[in-house]
Motif scaffolding. Structure first.
Motif, PDB file in Angstrom:
ATOM      1  N   HIS A   1      -6.379  18.616  17.957  1.00 45.33           N
ATOM      2  CA  HIS A   1      -7.086  17.518  18.592  1.00 45.33           C
ATOM      3  C   HIS A   1      -6.300  16.950  19.770  1.00 45.33           C
ATOM      4  O   HIS A   1      -6.822  16.743  20.868  1.00 45.33           O
ATOM      5  N   ARG A   2      -5.014  16.721  19.516  1.00 42.79           N
ATOM      6  CA  ARG A   2      -4.192  16.120  20.571  1.00 42.79           C
ATOM      7  C   ARG A   2      -4.058  17.052  21.773  1.00 42.79           C
ATOM      8  O   ARG A   2      -4.081  16.616  22.916  1.00 42.79           O
TER       9      ARG A   2
ATOM     10  N   SER B   1      -6.862  11.641   8.361  1.00 45.76           N
ATOM     11  CA  SER B   1      -7.611  12.522   9.239  1.00 45.76           C
ATOM     12  C   SER B   1      -8.063  13.786   8.534  1.00 45.76           C
ATOM     13  O   SER B   1      -9.024  14.396   8.931  1.00 45.76           O
ATOM     14  N   VAL B   2      -7.363  14.169   7.525  1.00 48.03           N
ATOM     15  CA  VAL B   2      -7.673  15.467   6.931  1.00 48.03           C
ATOM     16  C   VAL B   2      -8.389  15.321   5.611  1.00 48.03           C
ATOM     17  O   VAL B   2      -8.244  16.145   4.741  1.00 48.03           O
TER      18      VAL B   2
ATOM     19  N   ALA C   1      -6.283   9.564  22.131  1.00 53.84           N
ATOM     20  CA  ALA C   1      -6.062   9.553  20.689  1.00 53.84           C
ATOM     21  C   ALA C   1      -6.112   8.160  20.110  1.00 53.84           C
ATOM     22  O   ALA C   1      -5.861   7.985  18.932  1.00 53.84           O
TER      23      ALA C   1
ATOM     24  N   PRO D   1      -5.001   2.692   7.967  1.00 55.96           N
ATOM     25  CA  PRO D   1      -4.328   3.920   7.544  1.00 55.96           C
ATOM     26  C   PRO D   1      -2.828   3.757   7.650  1.00 55.96           C
ATOM     27  O   PRO D   1      -2.328   3.094   8.559  1.00 55.96           O
TER      28      PRO D   1
ATOM     29  N   SER E   1       2.199  15.420  13.140  1.00 51.40           N
ATOM     30  CA  SER E   1       1.277  15.828  12.087  1.00 51.40           C
ATOM     31  C   SER E   1       0.534  17.101  12.488  1.00 51.40           C
ATOM     32  O   SER E   1      -0.099  17.181  13.535  1.00 51.40           O
TER      33      SER E   1
ATOM     34  N   GLU F   1      -3.221  17.217  13.378  1.00 49.17           N
ATOM     35  CA  GLU F   1      -3.538  16.490  14.587  1.00 49.17           C
ATOM     36  C   GLU F   1      -3.415  17.349  15.834  1.00 49.17           C
ATOM     37  O   GLU F   1      -3.980  17.040  16.879  1.00 49.17           O
TER      38      GLU F   1
ATOM     39  N   PRO G   1     -10.729   9.516  13.498  1.00 46.59           N
ATOM     40  CA  PRO G   1      -9.754   9.736  12.424  1.00 46.59           C
ATOM     41  C   PRO G   1      -8.533  10.459  12.961  1.00 46.59           C
ATOM     42  O   PRO G   1      -8.440  11.674  12.913  1.00 46.59           O
ATOM     43  N   VAL G   2      -7.621   9.701  13.507  1.00 47.92           N
ATOM     44  CA  VAL G   2      -6.515  10.372  14.152  1.00 47.92           C
ATOM     45  C   VAL G   2      -5.219  10.205  13.419  1.00 47.92           C
ATOM     46  O   VAL G   2      -4.285  10.961  13.624  1.00 47.92           O
ATOM     47  N   VAL G   3      -5.150   9.220  12.582  1.00 44.90           N
ATOM     48  CA  VAL G   3      -3.848   8.983  11.978  1.00 44.90           C
ATOM     49  C   VAL G   3      -3.700   9.906  10.768  1.00 44.90           C
ATOM     50  O   VAL G   3      -4.639  10.099  10.017  1.00 44.90           O
ATOM     51  N   PRO G   4      -2.576  10.473  10.634  1.00 48.99           N
ATOM     52  CA  PRO G   4      -2.405  11.569   9.683  1.00 48.99           C
ATOM     53  C   PRO G   4      -2.926  11.287   8.293  1.00 48.99           C
ATOM     54  O   PRO G   4      -3.527  12.155   7.687  1.00 48.99           O
ATOM     55  N   GLY G   5      -2.682  10.097   7.816  1.00 52.24           N
ATOM     56  CA  GLY G   5      -3.010   9.852   6.421  1.00 52.24           C
ATOM     57  C   GLY G   5      -4.454  10.134   6.076  1.00 52.24           C
ATOM     58  O   GLY G   5      -4.775  10.531   4.967  1.00 52.24           O
TER      59      GLY G   5
ATOM     60  N   ARG H   1       0.828  -1.210   0.000  1.00 47.34           N
ATOM     61  CA  ARG H   1       0.000   0.000   0.000  1.00 47.34           C
ATOM     62  C   ARG H   1       0.857   1.252   0.000  1.00 47.34           C
ATOM     63  O   ARG H   1       0.511   2.252  -0.604  1.00 47.34           O
TER      64      ARG H   1
ATOM     65  N   LEU I   1      -6.697  16.979  24.226  1.00 45.51           N
ATOM     66  CA  LEU I   1      -6.705  15.831  25.125  1.00 45.51           C
ATOM     67  C   LEU I   1      -5.955  16.128  26.424  1.00 45.51           C
ATOM     68  O   LEU I   1      -6.290  15.581  27.471  1.00 45.51           O
TER      69      LEU I   1
END
Lengths: 802, 537, 102, 235
Positions: free
Chosen positions: B211-212, D185-186, D129, D200, B205, B208, D179-183, B10, B215
């Protein structure tokens, strides 16, 4: 109507764009390597452009008249047949005012006919739409005809006046080089005319503009032209300083303008004066313009019950009437009353700067450093009047509180300008202060609710002031660039045309008329209109009585100092024999425009309030002005309607005339006789007193009055008059001089001081900031650390503690 | 191990099928760099001048980004993160990449005309130029803290060398040393901030972060909470790195010295390109706080206010310091500082509106206009500032001086250059109808709207307005020198070829007018860019 | 038993500040560059600490690897510039380079 | 007191002492030596933190490469006695003061955060997360052996996240809710989402790895240009 609008906009657009074309051509010709500096081609081309513009404007005027069936001129007496109307009209003009006519004038406000549309869409940022619009009504047309006509005259005049620039090597006698010689440079004939063309373009664009933002753009452009033209003799230190001062002071005013613009945009979402018609698919979409939103069709503000909020009319019903949207409607727009006041004051701030109103008036006298034709066109007739024009154009947006401010600012300006003019000796400075004073009059007229009166004075003033400036230019040219009146005198014989045309101008500005008849100079009519409005205003608002008294007093002073100027310059004995010998009358290209303008200055306002000019202007009077505003209902002040103004006419008119005659007579006595040394008056008032008393036999007069009263009964009344008059004269002179001195001190000390202080302090701040930039890399890096620490501590201190 | 195979498969798909295709402009630039080096090595290619290779590469990259942008707007391509989320491919990034490529073309053309790298040094110079542009393009599309740092370094390090390119000159070497030391210091501080931020959020990222952070930040925590304090400190440190690139007060000290010491071409390049990249990055970094809780928004809001105050200080400082300058490059350097201040006001307004508690439909519209204003300003700024520096460079080639007083009376000798300069300066001052005016207007209007959220924005707006007045004085000095002062006797005659040079000057300077007179098309595009960035639509 | 992360972070803070102080005090150009190395190294120590103790995980180590590479590149250019400065001024004393100021 | 703790304190001391000596010393050769000491000790700290590959790289690249470069610089520029370029005491004191304030701010802020342990940041993030690193940081128990995970991480195969878990099962439930993983999430609303994938991709560092090579090339060209003398045109 549609086609008429197109026709008018096309014609005026041609008149507007031609000078731009001229500017481009002249600039290119100027930069051409082999350009002949001795050719007058640039001047002829510029004259052609503006002259053709005049032709276009005139045609537009004619078309407009035909298209509207000359409704403006016969709107007063409707109901009669046209012929009868005309006859009756003439009768009225001859017999003066009568009550019947007043009623007709007040009750039947002619419907405004406005042609508006868009030339070109510039951009859309979100809901902020910027476009080149036009807004043509009778005011626009009048301004176009006036500006192009006067500009043409001045252009022609300038071909003579600037002829000395037609050389490859121009010697500027006012600039001294290090080695004691004079400064040499190539002639700048071309440059002058290219700037003038650019200015005409900008000025006409300003008048034609259909939205306030466009006005602002051309507003800035005329500012730049003014800057360039004031600084035309850039090598002279005074000229470049004056140019900078003008530019900077204007920017201060523009600051307010920008704030006004921002408020307008945020609250109204449009800059357009008139409603905007858009074709969206097959649907004709109409969005309300500024005026509509605020005033609607009847000219009344819609305010919420507590009076704090103004409801804007932006919904059109099937009849085309505009309404306030319902409360639930998301498209409903409101603006707080205070914000509307601030917006009005902001825009007026721009006018204060451009029209040299108190307290920003100081730049205008300095601006006289530019060549005299520039002073005539830019700094008296057109650009400085642009502020008044804008105030008039924007009138529907002003609430009475703003108008009150305008009135007071105008009132103070008028008085301040006039008093300073008394003591000025530089011929152009006198005219400059007089311009300030007259602009104050116009603002006052607008402020007290005389929309037509203010703009009426704008037009008449443009005619006679440009005439006087050109005359002064002719004098200056004749006297080899001597501007001090103290060195002139007795020029009447040497330059008769100039002197006589100047006299016409002086009489016009003084507002002379033959009492009891309708024969009067233009200034009489317009000043009378303003004073009548002011009187009506003070009747409604007695607390503001100064708004009538001060201008009345000023009218007298105006007459005084203007005649003083004329007597000083043209009568009496030559004070500087050497200078006098070399004086010569100017060539035809300079005197010709003088004659034409003299005719205009004398007669442009014929008929006064029943005359064509006034009727034409008031044809586009904003709705609601005619009825006046009742102060008790909603506002702190009331505004007089037409009826009230008419009622005050005779009183105000005679008072103004009296003041003018008094002023003229004093002036004649002091200066006309040529027997009093004005320097003594300047020295101290006491000596003036003694001097006058001695010379005119005032001791004898006392004697006559107290010892032999019975003997000369016939003389008695006259003697009393003279005695009282004399006393008043003394007091006047003393007070006048004191006030003027104080004014001048204030002007030069405080206001200039502030401007200079700001300039100097920012400059020295800038210089001292250079010291921060030490050039030492280690200190730079230290600054990183210090800054991070400081910023963190600041955030730490200001952030909520939680 | 099946999963591993699947993952690798992938990754390969993601990389080769999506990411690389969208990354072509950068690859083209990299390829151009290699090609130029090959030129030196292969005897066959010795005769090919490096500038043509560079120009070709820049053109290709520009055309490619243009296509990409067109497809993005047209809907054939979609905004998407690429390279496993390291970079972001969207309208905003592509606009800036396009912008940078266009600017690269213009700069190369300018250097060709002014001949600043001679034939000998050309490959080195263009390698550095392309390398720096590559870094800025990465800055513009960075979506990950590592790429943020990498982009900043890649943009900076070649710039250091470019500033010192006139290596035989004392001033040049001094400027380069100052730049490298200051830059390294700022980068170090920034990296420290990045490390703290990454540690706090446990990720690099950017999208992110908001959001992080929500938390770990408890509701209603003030600055006394160590976590909030750390976030503030870390963000501040990251901002220092960006502020260095933007020459924001008080991190601007390098700017005048470096611009004076460097060649005008390099100064022009740095003043526009490096600022464009940094602004793109700043906007992304600022928006990284979105999507978090109210407490996180509060931090971002405070930062926004802080940025606003810095913006006001920057504009004021830049304008005032420019007063007493006699060297035109130095004056323009201060002017770029001031302009960075104006643009920073847009970012401040953006953050204040975006993170205010009373957001709504209205605030979305305003945030849109903030970004729109910023982009518009940058776009105008490209032309007006490059134009000014280009003319300085071209004039320098003739009179061998960069002192303002040596510009006296130039208008008589080279009307075209002076006309161009006048256009640029009017635009820099912000007089209507030049582009600079409208750009300022849009920004000030957004700031004005932001005043409804916080009173401090009044201060920012006031400073902005006052500065437009301050700016007048020193700009006008240049015009005055050129147009109104006489050319001293015995001054060196200025002559230039009308064809390439004059055309180029017109090409750069006329858009300042054009952008003011017909900004409609552009405004639409800018609006699109802004709305995709902010609302995804 | 492991030392807690705050100890490592404190060491890193000391390194960082020493680096900054080094940059602000040294008149020797090379000395300033050493300060830069210290600052970058401090950040690296942070990354490794976070990689060990927080969910940053392996990312932290990757970060530090790149930082090492970039620092080397920066050092190379900085040194070349410093040498160039030396060639022009015949000294490495940065205080001598104050031609540009004001 | 385990050996690990002793080592930590020893090298922590050496690191700090070296750094302070770098900052305080006026002699550039001594500074260079102190820098070697600091960087070397930091490498040991890296090793103690379980980052053996980075530690080794630090020794190789930094101590072996960068420092040698700097020492060359010292030698090339050392024409006179170093005493000539000493900073004044006032400068030193001022900088020292700023340094102390700075240190106070940074240290007091950073160390006050509860980084790990009960209710620490690692816990909050790991829970909130849905990060897959349950145990917080990377490599807590097994010392060293980071080379392979690092290498794999360039291919976005994350030893600390993906490889520990039963991927397909968990992901199918999780990707949509959090949807937290970078790939992913956006993903832009209104834009066609990328092809649906079972898991992801974690952040892989292939791109920077490649891009840095270009960067190094450019930088070396620049450095070479600056360092070499200008060739005179032979005409």
């Amino acid at each position: 109507m549609e086609s008429l609008g197109n026709k008018l906009s096309t014609l005026l657009a041609i008149a507007w764009l031609l000078p731009l074309f001229g500017f481009v051509v002249e600039v290119f010709a100027m930069s051409w390597p082999n350009a002949n500096r001795k050719s007058k081609a640039a001047a002829y081309f510029a004259i052609f452009c503006i002259g053709f513009g005049f032709v276009c404007s005139s045609i537009a005027f004619y078309e407009w008249g035909e298209g509207t069936d000359w409704a403006a001129f016969k709107a007063v007496d409707h109901g009669h047949s046209e012929v009868a109307n005309a006859a009756e009209h003439g009768e009225h003009a001859a017999t003066g005012h009568d009550d019947h006519e007043h009623k007709a004038a007040t009750h039947e406000t002619p419907k405004r006919t406005v042609f508006s549309g868009t030339f070109y869409n510039l951009a859309q940022f979100g809901n902020l739409k910027l476009s080149l619009d036009y807004y043509i009504d009778s005011l626009t047309l009048a301004m176009f005809v006036m500006v192009t006509l006067i500009a043409t005259c001045i252009h022609i005049f300038a071909t003579g006046y600037m002829a000395e620039e037609l050389v490859d090597d121009y010697v500027d006698h006012q600039v001294h080089t290090h080695d004691g010689g004079h400064f040499h440079r190539p002639g700048r004939f071309y440059k002058f005319f290219s700037y003038m063309s650019l200015f005409c373009f900008a000025m006409l664009g300003l008048v034609l503009a259909g939205n306030i933002f466009q006005v602002f753009i051309f507003w800035e452009l005329v500012g730049i032209c003014s800057y360039l033209l004031i600084g035309f003799y850039v090598e002279r230190h005074s000229a470049s300083t004056a140019a900078n001062k003008a530019f900077i002071v204007n920017r201060v005013g523009d600051f307010g303008f920008i704030i006004g613009l921002m408020i307008l945009w945020t609250s109204f979402g449009t800059f357009s004066f008139d409603d905007q018609h858009e074709v969206d698919g097959n649907v004709n979409k109409v969005t309300a313009g500024l005026f509509t939103m605020v005033r609607g069709h009847d000219g009344h503000l819609d305010r919420s019950s507590d009076g704090q909020t103004v409801l804007l009319k932006n919904e059109q019903d099937v009849n085309g009437e505009w309404h306030v949207r319902k409360e639930s409607d998301p498209g409903r727009k409101t603006i707080t009353y205070t914000l509307l006041i601030v917006a009005g004051l902001g825009v007026f701030g721009g006018c204060v700067g451009k029209s040299a109103q108190f307290p920003l008036q100081t730049w205008l006298p300095d601006a006289m450093e530019g060549p005299t034709p520039v002073s005539a066109l830019v700094h008296s007739a057109t650009m400085v009047a642009a502020g008044v024009y804008l105030a008039g154009r924007f009138y529907p947006m002003f609430v009475p509180e703003v108008l009150l401010t305008i009135a007071y600012v105008g009132c103070i300006t008028a008085f301040v300008g006039a008093t300073i003019a008394i003591v000025a000796t530089d011929i152009k400075k006198v005219l400059a202060y007089s311009t300030i004073s007259q602009l104050g009059y116009m603002m006052l007229g607008l402020g007290v609710g005389g929309w037509g009166a203010g703009l009426f004075h704008l037009v008449t003033h443009a005619c006679f002031k440009s005439l006087m400036f050109l005359c002064s230019g002719s004098v200056i040219a004749g006297c080899h660039h001597e501007q001090e009146m103290t060195k002139m005198g007795g020029l009447l014989r040497k330059m008769p045309i100039t002197a006589l045309t100047m006299l016409v101008g002086v009489m016009a500005i003084a507002g002379l008329a033959i009492p009891g008849t309708s024969i009067a100079f233009s200034g009489y009519h317009s000043k009378d209109a303003i004073l009548a409005t002011a009187l009506a205003y003070t009747k409604l608002n007695p607390i503001h009585f100064l708004l009538f008294l001060v201008p009345l007093l000023t009218a007298g002073i105006t007459s005084f100092y203007m005649f003083r100027l004329w007597f000083y310059t043209f009568l009496g004995k030559p004070r500087d024999q050497h200078l006098h010998e070399h004086v010569h009358e100017s060539p035809w290209e300079m005197t010709g425009p003088l004659l034409l303008l003299a005719v205009l200055a004398a007669g442009c306002a014929i008929g006064g309030e029943d005359g064509k000019l006034f009727k034409m202007l008031t044809f586009s009077e904003p709705v609601g002005v005619g009825q006046g505003v009742d102060g008790a209902a909603a506002h702190t002040v009331s505004l007089p309607g037409h009826a009230a103004i008419h009622a005050s006419h005779s009183t105000a008119g005679s008072a103004a005339l009296l003041a003018a005659f008094i002023g003229m007579s004093i002036s004649y006595l002091v200066y006309g006789k040529g027997v009093i040394n004005p320097a003594d008056i300047k020295r101290q008032a006491a000596s003036v007193h003694a001097f006058l008393a001695n010379k005119w036999g005032f001791d004898d007069l006392y004697d006559v009055m107290f010892v032999k009263p019975a003997h000369v009964v016939a003389k008695f009344a006259a003697a009393i008059d003279k005695f009282v008059f004399d006393e008043i004269l003394h007091t006047f002179v003393r007070m006048g001089i004191a006030v003027s001195k104080w004014d001048r001190k204030f002007d030069e000390g405080v206001i200039d001081g502030i401007v200079n202080l700001m300039g100097n302090s920012t400059y020295s701040l800038g210089i001292s900031l250079r010291n921060v930039q030490t050039g030492k890399i280690r200190q730079y890096v230290t600054f990183i650390a210090v800054s991070v620490v400081t910023l963190f501590v600041l955030l730490f201190a200001l952030y909520p503690k939680g | 191990m099946n999963e591993i195979g699947l993952l690798v498969q992938r990754l390969l798909d993601e990389t080769t099928k999506t990411s690389v295709g969208l990354f072509v402009p950068e690859l083209v630039l990299s390829g151009t760099i290699v090609a130029m080096l090959l030129c030196r090595i292969l005897p066959l290619l010795w005769r090919v001048p490096a500038q043509w290779i560079a120009l070709l590469g820049a053109f290709t990259a520009f055309a490619w980004t243009l296509c990409q942008f067109d497809q993005l707007v047209g809907g054939t391509l979609h905004a998407t993160p690429i390279f496993t989320g390291l970079l972001m491919f969207d309208q905003f990034a592509t606009f800036f990449r396009m912008f940078l490529c266009l600017f690269l073309i213009l700069t190369i053309t300018l250097t060709v005309l002014s001949g600043i790298p001679d034939r000998e040094d050309a490959p080195d110079f263009y390698t550095l130029l392309l390398g720096a542009t590559l870094g800025m393009m990465i800055m513009a599309s960075a979506n990950h803290l590592l790429m943020v740092f990498l982009g900043v370094e890649m943009a900076s390090v070649p710039s250091y060398a470019m500033v010192g390119f006139l290596k035989g000159r004392k001033k040049s070497s001094e400027a380069a040393l100052k730049y490298v030391v200051y830059g390294a210091g700022a980068a170090g501080v920034m990296l420290y901030g990045i490390s703290l931020l990454a540690g706090l959020t446990g990720t690099g990222s950017l999208p992110e972060i908001g959001h992080r952070l929500s938390l770990i930040v408890s509701q209603g925590a003030g600055i006394s909470d160590p976590i909030v304090r750390t976030i503030v400190l870390a963000s501040l440190m990251v901002l220092v790195g960006l502020a260095f690139k933007l020459s924001v007060f008080p991190f601007h000290f390098w700017c005048p010295d470096v611009f004076e010491g460097a060649a005008a071409e390099v100064a022009g390049f740095l003043s526009v390109a490096s600022k464009a990249g940094a602004f793109a990055l700043l906007v992304r970094f600022g928006l990284a706080f979105s999507g978090g809780s109210a407490a996180v928004s509060e931090i971002a809001f405070a930062l926004g206010i802080g940025i606003g105050v810095l913006a006001a200080a920057t504009a004021t400082f830049g304008n005032l310091s420019a007063y007493g300058q006699t060297n035109i490059k130095r004056m323009l350097a201060y002017s770029t500082i001031a302009h960075a201040g104006y643009m920073l006001m847009a970012v401040s307004a953006l953050m204040v509106m975006k993170f205010s508690k009373h957001g709504g439909a209205e605030s979305t519209a305003v945030t849109l206009s903030c970004i729109e204003g910023l982009i518009y300003y940058l776009f105008v700024y490209l032309f007006m500032n490059l134009g000014a520096f280009a003319i300085v460079a071209l004039v320098r080639n003739q009179i061998f001086s960069e002192e303002i007083e040596d510009y006296n009376g130039l208008a008589t000798q080279c009307p075209l250059l002076c006309f161009g300069m006048a256009l640029c300066i009017f635009s820099l001052i912000g007089l209507p109808p030049m582009g600079g005016f409208f750009a300022k207007l849009v920004i000030f209007a957004s700031v004005f709207k932001a005043t409804s959220v916080h009173w401090a924005m009044w201060f920012v707006l006031g400073a902005g307005a006052i500065n437009t007045v301050f700016g007048l004085f020193y700009y006008i000095r240049i015009l005055k020198a050129m147009y109104l002062k006489p050319r001293p006797d015995g001054a060196r005659k200025v002559s230039y070829d009308l064809m390439p040079v004059g055309l180029f000057v017109l090409m750069i300077c006329l858009p300042t007018l054009g952008l003011g007179v017909l900004p409609a098309r552009f405004a639409e595009t800018f609006n699109n860019v802004a709305s995709v960035l902010l609302t995804g639509r | 038993m492991q030392p807690t992360p705050d100890k490592f972070l404190f060491i890193s803070a000391v390194l960082f500040v020493c680096g900054v102080v080094c940059m602000t005090t040294k008149r020797n150009g090379i000395g300033i560059l050493m300060g830069v190395e210290l600052v970058l190294n401090a950040a690296n120590l942070n990354f490794i600490t976070f990689s060990r103790f927080t969910p940053l995980g392996l990312d932290g180590q990757v970060f530090s690897l790149f930082v090492i590479v970039l620092a080397a590149a920066e050092a190379a250019v900085a040194l070349a510039i410093a040498l160039n400065f030396y060639n022009n001024h015949l000294t490495i004393d940065v205080d001598r380079g104050d031609e540009l100021h004001g | 007191m385990t050996a690990e703790i002793i080592l930590f304190w020893l090298f922590a001391f050496l690191t700090c002492a070296g750094a302070i000596m770098v900052a305080a010393s006026q002699n550039v050769v001594r500074m260079a030596f102190s820098l070697v000491l600091t960087l070397g000790s930091t490498a040991v700290l890296f090793l103690l933190l379980g980052a053996d590959f980075v530690g080794a790289t630090q020794l190789l690249v930094y101590v072996g490469g960068t420092l040698v470069l700097l020492v060359f610089g010292v030698m090339l520029t050392a024409t006179g006695p170093f005493t000539r370029i000493k900073s004044s005491p006032a400068d030193a004191i001022l900088s020292g003061l700023i340094g102390v304030v700075f240190l106070f701010i940074v240290a007091s802020t950073v160390t006050a955060v509860n980084w790990d342990g009960e209710n620490g940041i690692d816990q909050k993030i790991a829970m909130g997360a849905h990060a897959k690193a349950v145990e917080g940081g990377f490599n807590p128990t097994q010392q060293g052996n980071t080379t392979r995970p690092l290498g794999l991480s360039f291919l976005s195969l994350r030893a600390d996240r993906d490889l520990k878990l039963d991927l397909p099962k968990e992901s199918s439930a999780e990707t949509n809710t959090a949807p937290v993983v970078p790939g992913v999430s956006v993903v832009m609303p209104g834009v066609m989402p990328p092809p649906k994938s079972p898991v992801p991709l974690s952040t892989g560092y292939l791109l920077p790895f490649e891009i840095v090579s270009v960067h190094l090339l450019v930088v070396l060209v620049g450095a070479a240009y600056l360092a070499r003398t200008k060739r005179r045109a032979t005409t």
